[in-house]
Write a protein that holds these residues in place. Sequence first.
Motif, PDB file in Angstrom:
ATOM      1  N   ALA A 160      64.549  74.363  49.200  1.00  0.00           N
ATOM      2  CA  ALA A 160      63.610  75.403  49.632  1.00  0.00           C
ATOM      3  C   ALA A 160      63.139  75.179  51.059  1.00  0.00           C
ATOM      4  N   LEU A 161      63.198  73.937  51.523  1.00  0.00           N
ATOM      5  CA  LEU A 161      62.710  73.616  52.863  1.00  0.00           C
ATOM      6  C   LEU A 161      63.808  73.576  53.915  1.00  0.00           C
ATOM      7  N   ALA A 162      65.042  73.795  53.506  1.00  0.00           N
ATOM      8  CA  ALA A 162      66.169  73.669  54.437  1.00  0.00           C
ATOM      9  C   ALA A 162      66.015  74.565  55.667  1.00  0.00           C
ATOM     10  N   GLN A 163      65.373  75.713  55.499  1.00  0.00           N
ATOM     11  CA  GLN A 163      65.220  76.655  56.618  1.00  0.00           C
ATOM     12  C   GLN A 163      64.429  76.043  57.770  1.00  0.00           C
ATOM     13  N   LEU A 164      63.584  75.063  57.483  1.00  0.00           N
ATOM     14  CA  LEU A 164      62.830  74.411  58.559  1.00  0.00           C
ATOM     15  C   LEU A 164      63.751  73.822  59.608  1.00  0.00           C
ATOM     16  N   ARG A 165      64.921  73.404  59.189  1.00  0.00           N
ATOM     17  CA  ARG A 165      65.866  72.778  60.112  1.00  0.00           C
ATOM     18  C   ARG A 165      66.307  73.754  61.200  1.00  0.00           C
ATOM     19  N   ASP A 166      66.333  75.043  60.864  1.00  0.00           N
ATOM     20  CA  ASP A 166      66.687  76.075  61.835  1.00  0.00           C
ATOM     21  C   ASP A 166      65.509  76.446  62.725  1.00  0.00           C
ATOM     22  N   GLU A 167      64.352  75.894  62.431  1.00  0.00           N
ATOM     23  CA  GLU A 167      63.132  76.164  63.192  1.00  0.00           C
ATOM     24  C   GLU A 167      62.723  74.931  64.006  1.00  0.00           C
ATOM     25  N   ASN A 168      63.688  74.043  64.236  1.00  0.00           N
ATOM     26  CA  ASN A 168      63.518  72.846  65.058  1.00  0.00           C
ATOM     27  C   ASN A 168      62.543  71.843  64.451  1.00  0.00           C
ATOM     28  N   VAL A 169      62.567  71.763  63.125  1.00  0.00           N
ATOM     29  CA  VAL A 169      61.791  70.747  62.410  1.00  0.00           C
ATOM     30  C   VAL A 169      62.767  69.717  61.843  1.00  0.00           C
ATOM     31  N   LEU A 170      62.490  68.458  62.108  1.00  0.00           N
ATOM     32  CA  LEU A 170      63.309  67.369  61.598  1.00  0.00           C
ATOM     33  C   LEU A 170      62.730  66.894  60.266  1.00  0.00           C
ATOM     34  N   ILE A 171      63.570  66.827  59.238  1.00  0.00           N
ATOM     35  CA  ILE A 171      63.151  66.346  57.922  1.00  0.00           C
ATOM     36  C   ILE A 171      63.588  64.897  57.778  1.00  0.00           C
ATOM     37  N   VAL A 172      62.626  64.026  57.507  1.00  0.00           N
ATOM     38  CA  VAL A 172      62.886  62.599  57.333  1.00  0.00           C
ATOM     39  C   VAL A 172      62.362  62.184  55.960  1.00  0.00           C
ATOM     40  N   ALA A 173      63.251  61.706  55.113  1.00  0.00           N
ATOM     41  CA  ALA A 173      62.898  61.211  53.789  1.00  0.00           C
ATOM     42  C   ALA A 173      62.818  59.695  53.859  1.00  0.00           C
ATOM     43  N   SER A 174      61.682  59.140  53.480  1.00  0.00           N
ATOM     44  CA  SER A 174      61.383  57.730  53.705  1.00  0.00           C
ATOM     45  C   SER A 174      61.228  56.987  52.383  1.00  0.00           C
ATOM     46  N   GLY A 175      62.167  56.067  52.117  1.00  0.00           N
ATOM     47  CA  GLY A 175      62.105  55.277  50.899  1.00  0.00           C
ATOM     48  C   GLY A 175      62.821  53.957  51.103  1.00  0.00           C
ATOM     49  N   LEU A 176      63.589  53.547  50.101  1.00  0.00           N
ATOM     50  CA  LEU A 176      64.455  52.373  50.195  1.00  0.00           C
ATOM     51  C   LEU A 176      65.599  52.586  49.212  1.00  0.00           C
ATOM     52  N   SER A 177      66.807  52.233  49.617  1.00  0.00           N
ATOM     53  CA  SER A 177      67.944  52.424  48.711  1.00  0.00           C
ATOM     54  C   SER A 177      67.962  51.385  47.598  1.00  0.00           C
ATOM     55  N   TYR A 178      67.216  50.290  47.770  1.00  0.00           N
ATOM     56  CA  TYR A 178      67.040  49.272  46.732  1.00  0.00           C
ATOM     57  C   TYR A 178      65.570  48.901  46.723  1.00  0.00           C
ATOM     58  N   HIS A 179      64.923  48.954  45.550  1.00  0.00           N
ATOM     59  CA  HIS A 179      63.489  48.658  45.520  1.00  0.00           C
ATOM     60  C   HIS A 179      63.108  48.005  44.195  1.00  0.00           C
ATOM     61  N   ASN A 180      63.368  46.729  44.111  1.00  0.00           N
ATOM     62  CA  ASN A 180      62.955  45.907  42.974  1.00  0.00           C
ATOM     63  C   ASN A 180      62.271  44.675  43.556  1.00  0.00           C
ATOM     64  N   LEU A 181      60.955  44.740  43.680  1.00  0.00           N
ATOM     65  CA  LEU A 181      60.225  43.687  44.387  1.00  0.00           C
ATOM     66  C   LEU A 181      60.236  42.363  43.645  1.00  0.00           C
ATOM     67  N   ARG A 182      60.543  42.392  42.358  1.00  0.00           N
ATOM     68  CA  ARG A 182      60.650  41.143  41.598  1.00  0.00           C
ATOM     69  C   ARG A 182      62.028  40.497  41.765  1.00  0.00           C
ATOM     70  N   MET A 183      62.931  41.217  42.381  1.00  0.00           N
ATOM     71  CA  MET A 183      64.286  40.724  42.578  1.00  0.00           C
ATOM     72  C   MET A 183      64.728  41.110  43.988  1.00  0.00           C
ATOM     73  N   PHE A 184      64.011  40.567  44.955  1.00  0.00           N
ATOM     74  CA  PHE A 184      64.213  40.907  46.355  1.00  0.00           C
ATOM     75  C   PHE A 184      64.712  39.670  47.085  1.00  0.00           C
ATOM     76  N   ASN A 185      65.847  39.158  46.619  1.00  0.00           N
ATOM     77  CA  ASN A 185      66.360  37.905  47.151  1.00  0.00           C
ATOM     78  C   ASN A 185      67.855  37.821  46.860  1.00  0.00           C
ATOM     79  N   ALA A 186      68.438  36.666  47.066  1.00  0.00           N
ATOM     80  CA  ALA A 186      69.882  36.509  46.903  1.00  0.00           C
ATOM     81  C   ALA A 186      70.353  36.769  45.476  1.00  0.00           C
ATOM     82  N   HIS A 187      69.457  36.628  44.488  1.00  0.00           N
ATOM     83  CA  HIS A 187      69.841  36.904  43.099  1.00  0.00           C
ATOM     84  C   HIS A 187      70.220  38.374  42.894  1.00  0.00           C
TER      85      HIS A 187
END
Length: 276
Positions: A160-187
């Motif tokens: 629904a918001l895609a039209q903003l891109r034609d109105e010179n608005v940049l859409i930035v989605a901010s997260g993490l592709s991996y997010h397990n804080l209890r397993m945030f290491n070599a394991h």
Amino acid sequence: MTTIHYRQPVFFVSHGGGPWPWMPDYLNTVYANLAQSLGDLLDSVLVRPKAILMISAHWETPEFTVQTALQPDMIYDYGGFPAHTYQVRYESSGSPELAERVVALLEQANIAVATDAQRGYDHGMFSPMQVINPAADIPVVQLSLKKGLDPQQHIAMGRALAQLRDENVLIVASGLSYHNLRMFNAHAAEPSRAFDQWLFETVVEQQGSERNERLNQWELAPAARIAHPREEHLLPLMVAVGAAEGEQATRNYHEAKFMGGLSVSNFAFGELKATS
């Protein structure tokens, strides 16, 4: 004069841990590659955006909610960091005009939407934006996730918001592709690698309805619930995919040994400057 139309791209970025851009020991070591990628983001678009719409993993509400303040305050939504990081400021303005446009587009799509004039910027916004645009001279508006974290609803919202891109608005989605804080290491090396590979095959090698369906069924991916015990950091990606539904994606940041062994990725959708 000939007007050249340009549709802004869409980005899914990692916002990193807490206030890392204000911690040089992190910025110049473990986050050096991410910082390089985020620092190149605005240089990769063909036209400087007039505003940025940021969907952060750190804001969930009963209905999609848009920030309307002209000068949002700061929300220090992290703990255990140095005292000075609770005083940092990212001084971009908001944009009531963009907020109003977001409301209009979602209402046109029959998607319930609320507004919040008190909501400040959380670190899912200000940490990456400090690196993306340290001058803070582009207005930024945050838009929440919807509680329940339904992938289809977030894809539809992005669409629904895609039209903003034609109105010179940049859409930035901010997260993490991996997010397990209890397993945030070599394991986490193998499960994060397996999930990251699935994510690449889904986001980059598919598009349209097939990509949507795979993301809707993301829990079936290898190591899905190890990578995301709770999926709020993955859901911003769904918004980005919805806003760039039929478009090819590229992986514009990838590390295989982040934080000692994690595989992590960011993605871009749409037209970018050619790189030499």
